[in-house]
Each structure stands twice: as C-alpha cells, then as structure tokens.
Write an enzyme that holds these catalytic residues in place. Structure first.
Site, PDB file in Angstrom:
ATOM      1  N   CYS A   6       0.835  -1.195   0.000  1.00  0.00           N
ATOM      2  CA  CYS A   6       0.000   0.000   0.000  1.00  0.00           C
ATOM      3  C   CYS A   6       0.874   1.250   0.000  1.00  0.00           C
ATOM      4  O   CYS A   6       1.795   1.363   0.823  1.00  0.00           O
ATOM      5  CB  CYS A   6      -0.911   0.017   1.227  1.00  0.00           C
ATOM      6  SG  CYS A   6      -1.920   1.516   1.361  1.00  0.00           S
TER       7      CYS A   6
ATOM      8  N   CYS B 164      -2.378  -0.006   9.229  1.00  0.00           N
ATOM      9  CA  CYS B 164      -1.503  -1.173   9.106  1.00  0.00           C
ATOM     10  C   CYS B 164      -0.084  -0.764   9.484  1.00  0.00           C
ATOM     11  O   CYS B 164       0.496   0.096   8.819  1.00  0.00           O
ATOM     12  CB  CYS B 164      -1.510  -1.720   7.676  1.00  0.00           C
ATOM     13  SG  CYS B 164      -3.138  -2.246   7.091  1.00  0.00           S
TER      14      CYS B 164
ATOM     15  N   CYS C 122      -7.050   1.130  -0.698  1.00  0.00           N
ATOM     16  CA  CYS C 122      -6.781   0.432   0.567  1.00  0.00           C
ATOM     17  C   CYS C 122      -6.798  -1.068   0.277  1.00  0.00           C
ATOM     18  O   CYS C 122      -7.874  -1.683   0.202  1.00  0.00           O
ATOM     19  CB  CYS C 122      -7.816   0.790   1.624  1.00  0.00           C
ATOM     20  SG  CYS C 122      -7.542  -0.083   3.204  1.00  0.00           S
TER      21      CYS C 122
ATOM     22  N   GLN D 239     -17.299  -9.330  13.290  1.00  0.00           N
ATOM     23  CA  GLN D 239     -15.894  -9.576  12.977  1.00  0.00           C
ATOM     24  C   GLN D 239     -15.621  -9.127  11.543  1.00  0.00           C
ATOM     25  O   GLN D 239     -16.374  -9.453  10.620  1.00  0.00           O
ATOM     26  CB  GLN D 239     -15.559 -11.066  13.127  1.00  0.00           C
ATOM     27  CG  GLN D 239     -15.697 -11.601  14.537  1.00  0.00           C
ATOM     28  CD  GLN D 239     -14.599 -11.127  15.476  1.00  0.00           C
ATOM     29  OE1 GLN D 239     -13.720 -10.361  15.106  1.00  0.00           O
ATOM     30  NE2 GLN D 239     -14.633 -11.583  16.716  1.00  0.00           N
TER      31      GLN D 239
ATOM     32  N   ASP E 179     -26.473  -7.806  33.001  1.00  0.00           N
ATOM     33  CA  ASP E 179     -25.274  -7.040  33.324  1.00  0.00           C
ATOM     34  C   ASP E 179     -24.158  -8.042  33.594  1.00  0.00           C
ATOM     35  O   ASP E 179     -24.169  -8.728  34.619  1.00  0.00           O
ATOM     36  CB  ASP E 179     -25.532  -6.158  34.547  1.00  0.00           C
ATOM     37  CG  ASP E 179     -24.349  -5.261  34.884  1.00  0.00           C
ATOM     38  OD1 ASP E 179     -23.227  -5.536  34.406  1.00  0.00           O
ATOM     39  OD2 ASP E 179     -24.535  -4.298  35.652  1.00  0.00           O
TER      40      ASP E 179
ATOM     41  N   CYS F  85      -9.557 -10.503  22.281  1.00  0.00           N
ATOM     42  CA  CYS F  85      -8.939  -9.515  21.397  1.00  0.00           C
ATOM     43  C   CYS F  85      -7.862  -8.730  22.146  1.00  0.00           C
ATOM     44  O   CYS F  85      -7.399  -7.703  21.645  1.00  0.00           O
ATOM     45  CB  CYS F  85      -9.987  -8.566  20.826  1.00  0.00           C
ATOM     46  SG  CYS F  85     -10.921  -7.652  22.063  1.00  0.00           S
TER      47      CYS F  85
END
Length: 454
Positions: A91, A100, A179, A283, A360, A407
């Site tokens: 890129c 990136c 991109c 995702q 919760d 994550c």
C-alpha cells in the site's frame, strides 16, 4: 532564628537529570528486536527507543515523535541497512497510515510476533502455558476487511475535504486513494465514493463514513448537521449507480434510505444468515471468523442437547452455529438491541434451541433463572477489557469446558490466571490472525475444569 519553610524539598537521587529528547530530532539507531506492538527496539545513551517501521538487525534513521523519561517514541524515516526479511509495502500509504503498521514485515514474521506476544504474556504474567499450542488460524493477507471507517474532515484554511484513515499516533488524516486490505467490492467502490464526497456542497456536515460488505454492500454517512437537498441527491445517485445501500445517521440510530433494505452476512458452513446493522459489532475478517467458529465448536465438542452458555453473544455469531450442531444454547448480552437482533436471527434461521437474554455481565449470574441448572460448557467473547467478573463465577456455573476468545492478550492472561486459581487447566491456546498487516493479536484458549477427564 530563621523561619523554616513547611514545604517539602526533593533532591534528585541519580545525579543530573538528562535533557529531554526534542520532538523532531533525528537519530541513527541499531534495531535489536521487536516489541509486542510491532515497533523496533533500540538502546542508546541509557534510553529505550521504540521505532515504527523498523525491523531487527536494521540500521535506521528515526525521527522523534515524543519522549518521556527514558523512553522515546520514533518513526523510521530512512533505512541504511535493511533486514533480509523486509518486504515492499503493498500500500502506498502504509508508512503514514495508522491502519496497518506491519506491511514491511513478512506474513510469517507477523505471525511469529503474535504467537510470541501471546506465549510471553501467558508465561510471564500468569505462569501458564497450554498443554497444546494450536496452529494459528489465518486467512488472506490482503483483501480481507469487510468493514471500515473513513475519517472525514473539512480543512477550513485549505478549503479541502480530507478523507482517509488516521495517521499513526495522531489525529491527522492520511488521505487515501486505495486500501488493499479492504475486500474487493469495497476497494472497487472507493473511487466513486471519494469522488462524490468531494462534490458535496456542505462537506463540513459529514462526520465520518463507514463501509460494509456482506449480503450487500453498504455505505453509512454519519452527519453532524442536516444534509443539503442537492447533496442528498448526489449521494442517492452514487448509491444507485454503484448498486450499494445508503444508510444515514444523525443524532439517532442508523437507518437505510430505502426502508426495505437489509444487511447481513452468511455462515455458509452452518447454512446461517445473520442480519446486522451499522453500529453492531461484527468480525471484520469473514474467513478467519468462519475458522474461529469451527475451532470453537471443535474445542467445546458439545454433545446433543448439552447446555452451552455463550456470553457476550452479540448477534449470535457463535450461538447459532452451536445450536445448529445440536446444543441447547443460552446467549447472554448486555445490550438489549443486540439481544433482540440475536432472537430475530434465531427465528429467521428456524432455530428453536437458542435462547437469548440481557444481563449485566459485571454482576453475579448464578441466580438468573436461565443459569440455575448450570452448563456443561461456556464460551466467552468479551471486549478488550476482558471478563474478570465472569471468570470469577465460573466454578459456580459448573462448566467443565470453557472457550475464551480474546482480542487482548493482557486481559486474557489476567483472566486465565483467575481460572487457574479455580482449578481450571489451560489445555489449548492459539492465535487468530484476524487483522493481518497489523500487530493486533486475537487468540482463543480452551480451559478444562478440575473434574474434566484428563
């Protein structure tokens, strides 16, 4: 007698304080290794330098971005001696764009960094290592991202609209023309989108733009003031010519310009279609998402009619494949709108063995009506801050198999340490390469309870 001051006085304990390194200063450095975030590390004059865009073994000239105490943040601007592992970035915006940060490293080296980061944190912070390291789940290195947000800013002085991504560690916008990490339909859409945004008569009304690709392609225009009628016509014409859905968002929730339009994504392996809306979590990497679901089902191995609890269930990304496999699934989510969408997704796909509830997830769960009989297995897919309050309750939920999708290796490590204190064993762990070309690490871990067969 002289009057004494009541103020405390401190003397430096380590001799003279070193002068601060000024922003913009250039320094030649030898890079020794990589930090977990993908930056090169160098040491000079008692300071540790973290250098964007540098690889181990390289000699670089770096420009200082900021400094604090003995730590300097910098960006490589010239490479005197390149690593044999250095790649040409695919890129043209890679060296400035904050999206990136590892395009200059090979895919193999990126994966090695992510695996090292996960293993190092588990060992150092939790004194744990899995009995089995799973092979990383990977997909395409480019053309994988089905969702992206473009920053938009009207430059008053230059009278110019900047559209692109945030620069690394900056609020500056890097204007883009392409991109390569976007899925192909979104890459093809980008030129026409940029052209119409630059034609708007009131560009300062645009807050940001989001792109989506699933069962259809869609563009969300987030606006901070009413759009001019002429601009609405431009946007409508763009959507019709490009065969995309146009969604709008002012102060309320996003809505499609054409009310009957719907957006979703398919999970082909399980013959499922899940509806979602801009603003819902999904995702971004479809191939790795499919592989992740398959691995979670394999590790949980739910028997027919076995009760499985899916926490932070969202739209049902794991719940519905689990139900399709025969499990009795309880999905729990903290956001009422997501619970409603998960319920609708179950109905739309003819699934009657998945039930969804709002709760919760920072509070005790064992007394909830749906939790009183316990579960054979639990799946967690929490946000970056992890699920410490949940894992503290794990033994009361009676689960003997726990799959944790993370994550953030730091909070996974913290929560793994808590599970280990309850007698759970870390059986498997592995990296999910959800974001190639970045140092972002996603992982999956399987824990087995003290009463599970060895």
């Amino acid at each position: 007698m002289a009057k004494r001051s009541g103020a405390l006085r401190f003397q430096p304990s380590g001799g003279e304080r070193k002068p601060q390194v000024p922003v913009g200063k250039k320094q030649r450095l030898s890079i020794e290794r990589l930090a977990n975030d993908g930056r090169g590390i160098a040491f000079i004059e008692g300071r540790t330098w973290f250098v964007e865009g540098a690889l181990p073994g390289e000699e670089v000239e770096a420009r200082v971005l900021g400094a604090r105490s003995q730590v300097v943040d910098a960006r490589s601007e010239r490479v005197f001696q390149a690593s044999a592992q250095r790649q040409v970035e695919p890129c043209p915006h890679a060296r400035r764009c904050g999206g990136c940060n590892l395009q200059h490293a090979s895919v193999a080296d990126q994966l090695a960094l992510k695996q090292h980061s996960l293993g190092e944190q588990l060992a150092r912070l939790a004194d744990l290592q899995p009995e089995i390291w799973a092979a990383p789940l990977v997909g395409p290195a480019l053309g994988y991202r089905r969702r992206a947000r473009l920053a938009v800013r009207w430059d008053v002085k230059a009278r110019r609209l900047d559209v692109g991504f945030r620069a690394n560690a900056s609020q500056d916008i890097v204007a883009i023309e392409q991109c390569p990490v976007l899925v192909q339909p979104l890459q093809s859409l980008l030129p026409a989108l940029l052209e119409v945004l630059h034609r708007l008569s009131k560009p300062r009304a645009i807050g940001h733009v989001e792109l989506f690709s699933g069962t259809a392609e869609a563009v969300l225009i987030r606006h901070t003031e009413a759009l001019a009628d002429s601009d609405m016509e431009c946007l409508r014409g763009f959507a019709e010519a490009s065969h995309v859905q146009l969604w709008l968002q002012g102060e309320g929730e996003p809505y499609p310009l054409e009310p009957r339009q719907a957006l979703g994504y398919r999970l082909e392996t399980w013959d499922l279609e899940l509806a979602w809306r801009p603003g819902d979590f999904v995702q971004v990497n479809a191939p790795v998402n499919d592989a992740m679901i398959a691995q979670a089902l394999s590790w949980l191995a739910p028997g027919k009619t076995e009760r499985v609890l899916d926490l932070f269930c969202g739209l049902g990304n794991f719940s519905l494949p689990l139900a399709r496999a025969g499990a009795q699934v309880v999905g729990v989510e903290g956001v009422e709108a997501m619970v409603a969408r998960a319920q609708e997704n179950a109905r739309h796909n003819g699934i009657e063995t998945a039930h969804f509830y709002r709760a919760d997830l920072s509070k005790p769960l064992a007394d909830a009506p749906w939790a009183r009989t316990g579960f054979s297995a639990v799946l967690l897919d929490p946000p970056r801050d992890g699920a410490l309050q949940i894992v503290r309750q794990m033994s009361t939920l009676k689960a003997q198999r726990v799959v944790y999708v993370s994550c953030n290796p730091a909070t996974l490590t913290r929560d793994a340490r808590e599970l280990a204190s309850q007698g759970y064993r870390l059986k498997r762990a592995g990296v999910l390469d959800m974001f190639p070309q970045t140092a972002h690490v996603e992982a999956m871990a399987l824990f087995e309870g003290p009463d599970a067969p060895r």
